[in-house]
Design a protein around this motif. Structure first.
Motif, PDB file in Angstrom:
ATOM      1  N   ASP A  58       0.821  -1.204   0.000  1.00  0.00           N
ATOM      2  CA  ASP A  58       0.000   0.000   0.000  1.00  0.00           C
ATOM      3  C   ASP A  58       0.860   1.262   0.000  1.00  0.00           C
ATOM      4  O   ASP A  58       0.574   2.234  -0.699  1.00  0.00           O
ATOM      5  N   GLU A  59       1.933   1.234   0.780  1.00  0.00           N
ATOM      6  CA  GLU A  59       2.811   2.402   0.877  1.00  0.00           C
ATOM      7  C   GLU A  59       3.468   2.724  -0.464  1.00  0.00           C
ATOM      8  O   GLU A  59       3.636   3.898  -0.820  1.00  0.00           O
ATOM      9  N   ASN A  60       3.822   1.695  -1.219  1.00  0.00           N
ATOM     10  CA  ASN A  60       4.566   1.899  -2.463  1.00  0.00           C
ATOM     11  C   ASN A  60       3.710   1.966  -3.716  1.00  0.00           C
ATOM     12  O   ASN A  60       4.115   2.574  -4.710  1.00  0.00           O
ATOM     13  N   PHE A  61       2.531   1.340  -3.690  1.00  0.00           N
ATOM     14  CA  PHE A  61       1.766   1.228  -4.934  1.00  0.00           C
ATOM     15  C   PHE A  61       0.304   1.649  -4.842  1.00  0.00           C
ATOM     16  O   PHE A  61      -0.324   1.853  -5.870  1.00  0.00           O
ATOM     17  N   ALA A  62      -0.266   1.745  -3.653  1.00  0.00           N
ATOM     18  CA  ALA A  62      -1.702   1.981  -3.570  1.00  0.00           C
ATOM     19  C   ALA A  62      -2.084   3.333  -2.990  1.00  0.00           C
ATOM     20  O   ALA A  62      -3.221   3.759  -3.160  1.00  0.00           O
ATOM     21  N   GLU A  63      -1.185   4.019  -2.319  1.00  0.00           N
ATOM     22  CA  GLU A  63      -1.534   5.309  -1.713  1.00  0.00           C
ATOM     23  C   GLU A  63      -1.919   6.330  -2.773  1.00  0.00           C
ATOM     24  O   GLU A  63      -2.799   7.155  -2.561  1.00  0.00           O
ATOM     25  N   SER A  64      -1.281   6.250  -3.931  1.00  0.00           N
ATOM     26  CA  SER A  64      -1.589   7.195  -5.004  1.00  0.00           C
ATOM     27  C   SER A  64      -2.994   6.990  -5.550  1.00  0.00           C
ATOM     28  O   SER A  64      -3.553   7.865  -6.200  1.00  0.00           O
ATOM     29  N   LEU A  65      -3.582   5.817  -5.271  1.00  0.00           N
ATOM     30  CA  LEU A  65      -4.939   5.537  -5.749  1.00  0.00           C
ATOM     31  C   LEU A  65      -5.984   5.991  -4.748  1.00  0.00           C
ATOM     32  O   LEU A  65      -7.183   5.841  -4.977  1.00  0.00           O
ATOM     33  N   GLY A  66      -5.539   6.567  -3.625  1.00  0.00           N
ATOM     34  CA  GLY A  66      -6.475   6.928  -2.578  1.00  0.00           C
ATOM     35  C   GLY A  66      -7.089   5.695  -1.966  1.00  0.00           C
ATOM     36  O   GLY A  66      -8.234   5.687  -1.525  1.00  0.00           O
ATOM     37  N   TYR A  67      -6.320   4.603  -1.925  1.00  0.00           N
ATOM     38  CA  TYR A  67      -6.833   3.321  -1.437  1.00  0.00           C
ATOM     39  C   TYR A  67      -7.162   3.383   0.048  1.00  0.00           C
ATOM     40  O   TYR A  67      -6.427   3.934   0.837  1.00  0.00           O
ATOM     41  N   LYS A  68      -8.285   2.807   0.389  1.00  0.00           N
ATOM     42  CA  LYS A  68      -8.657   2.606   1.782  1.00  0.00           C
ATOM     43  C   LYS A  68      -9.029   1.139   1.942  1.00  0.00           C
ATOM     44  O   LYS A  68      -9.643   0.553   1.055  1.00  0.00           O
ATOM     45  N   ALA A  69      -8.625   0.556   3.065  1.00  0.00           N
ATOM     46  CA  ALA A  69      -8.886  -0.861   3.282  1.00  0.00           C
ATOM     47  C   ALA A  69     -10.371  -1.153   3.096  1.00  0.00           C
ATOM     48  O   ALA A  69     -11.227  -0.547   3.715  1.00  0.00           O
ATOM     49  N   ARG A  70     -10.655  -2.083   2.210  1.00  0.00           N
ATOM     50  CA  ARG A  70     -12.040  -2.435   1.941  1.00  0.00           C
ATOM     51  C   ARG A  70     -12.614  -3.280   3.068  1.00  0.00           C
ATOM     52  O   ARG A  70     -11.899  -3.883   3.853  1.00  0.00           O
ATOM     53  N   ASN A  71     -13.926  -3.335   3.096  1.00  0.00           N
ATOM     54  CA  ASN A  71     -14.609  -4.192   4.054  1.00  0.00           C
ATOM     55  C   ASN A  71     -14.364  -5.642   3.675  1.00  0.00           C
ATOM     56  O   ASN A  71     -14.229  -5.977   2.502  1.00  0.00           O
ATOM     57  N   SER A  72     -14.311  -6.534   4.680  1.00  0.00           N
ATOM     58  CA  SER A  72     -14.002  -7.932   4.416  1.00  0.00           C
ATOM     59  C   SER A  72     -15.037  -8.618   3.541  1.00  0.00           C
ATOM     60  O   SER A  72     -14.833  -9.724   3.067  1.00  0.00           O
ATOM     61  N   SER A  73     -16.212  -7.948   3.318  1.00  0.00           N
ATOM     62  CA  SER A  73     -17.242  -8.549   2.467  1.00  0.00           C
ATOM     63  C   SER A  73     -16.760  -8.680   1.035  1.00  0.00           C
ATOM     64  O   SER A  73     -17.348  -9.407   0.245  1.00  0.00           O
ATOM     65  N   THR A  74     -15.693  -7.943   0.667  1.00  0.00           N
ATOM     66  CA  THR A  74     -15.167  -8.041  -0.691  1.00  0.00           C
ATOM     67  C   THR A  74     -14.164  -9.180  -0.818  1.00  0.00           C
ATOM     68  O   THR A  74     -13.674  -9.437  -1.902  1.00  0.00           O
ATOM     69  N   CYS A  75     -13.839  -9.842   0.256  1.00  0.00           N
ATOM     70  CA  CYS A  75     -12.887 -10.950   0.222  1.00  0.00           C
ATOM     71  C   CYS A  75     -13.580 -12.224  -0.243  1.00  0.00           C
ATOM     72  O   CYS A  75     -14.764 -12.441   0.061  1.00  0.00           O
ATOM     73  N   HIS A  76     -12.865 -13.056  -0.971  1.00  0.00           N
ATOM     74  CA  HIS A  76     -13.494 -14.266  -1.500  1.00  0.00           C
ATOM     75  C   HIS A  76     -13.810 -15.281  -0.402  1.00  0.00           C
ATOM     76  O   HIS A  76     -14.589 -16.210  -0.616  1.00  0.00           O
ATOM     77  N   THR A  77     -13.244 -15.085   0.782  1.00  0.00           N
ATOM     78  CA  THR A  77     -13.534 -15.973   1.908  1.00  0.00           C
ATOM     79  C   THR A  77     -14.686 -15.459   2.777  1.00  0.00           C
ATOM     80  O   THR A  77     -14.990 -16.046   3.818  1.00  0.00           O
ATOM     81  N   ALA A  78     -15.313 -14.357   2.367  1.00  0.00           N
ATOM     82  CA  ALA A  78     -16.373 -13.745   3.176  1.00  0.00           C
ATOM     83  C   ALA A  78     -17.582 -14.659   3.336  1.00  0.00           C
ATOM     84  O   ALA A  78     -18.355 -14.509   4.282  1.00  0.00           O
TER      85      ALA A  78
END
Length: 215
Positions: A58-78
């Motif tokens: 996240d520090e190197n590749f996702a911060e520029s996307l304005g990424y915020k940790a998604r809810n676990s409902s988006t995980c395939h194990t949900a």
């Protein structure tokens, strides 16, 4: 030469082959406490690695996307019914907790294969990140075997549950770099959450099985 060959053939007639078999009796002598301890060390190590990987990515590749940790409902194990707090864990049968941990581990088998390949081609990703992902893949397989041993010992005859399929390969392979990075960031977040769950469940189960909840 003929005499040498004759002597050699006579000697081989008296060679008794050593049987090659697994020392099942020795395996059975391994205490359930030792198996738990081994599994917990693996689970905590894996959980720490996934935290490092997720934060580093996240520090190197996702911060520029304005990424915020998604809810676990988006995980395939949900779709797996997992206890979310200590009270729910205590109300869940040991075999059900073990089976859901095994399902979680199995559900990550193929995603981790693709994570290794995906990180290997991420521009700017350092070699240490790739080595950590490979290590998580290896430890997940080893931990799965330990948890299956615990299930067999604690609940003989128990059958494993089905595990959810991962459907996110298209995003991980997308031609759009932002889409790939966002998908990988979310996948690392889910992996981190699931690894933490398994480590927590193992600690609770060890206390329940080995110490009768007196911890």
């Amino acid at each position: 030469m003929f005499q040498l060959l004759l002597v050699s053939s006579l000697l081989w007639e008296y060679v008794v082959p050593t049987p090659m078999c697994l020392d099942l009796e020795g395996y059975n002598e391994v205490s359930i406490e030792e198996i738990f301890d081994r599994a917990i060390v693996m689970a905590q190590y894996t959980s720490n690695l996934t935290t490092q990987i997720s934060e580093e990515f996240d520090e190197n590749f996702a911060e520029s996307l304005g990424y915020k940790a998604r809810n676990s409902s988006t995980c395939h194990t949900a779709s797996l019914a997992t206890p979310e707090d200590n009270e729910q864990i205590q109300q869940t049968q040991s075999d059900d907790i073990l089976k859901v941990m095994i399902s979680i581990s199995r559900a990550w088998y193929h995603p981790l294969e693709h994570l290794v390949r995906a990180v290997a081609v991420v521009k700017g990703a350092c070699e240490t990140m790739l080595s950590k992902v490979k290590e998580v893949e290896k430890k997940n397989e080893e931990l799965l075997e330990e948890m299956k041993k615990i299930l067999v010992r604690v609940h003989p005859g128990a059958e494993e549950n089905v595990y959810p399929a991962w459907m996110g390969l298209a995003e991980v392979r997308s031609d759009n770099e932002d889409t790939r990075h966002f998908a990988l960031s979310n996948l690392f977040h889910c992996l981190r959450c699931d690894a933490d769950k398994v480590a927590t469940y193992l600690l609770v189960l060890r206390c329940r099985v080995i110490h009768n909840n007196n911890c």
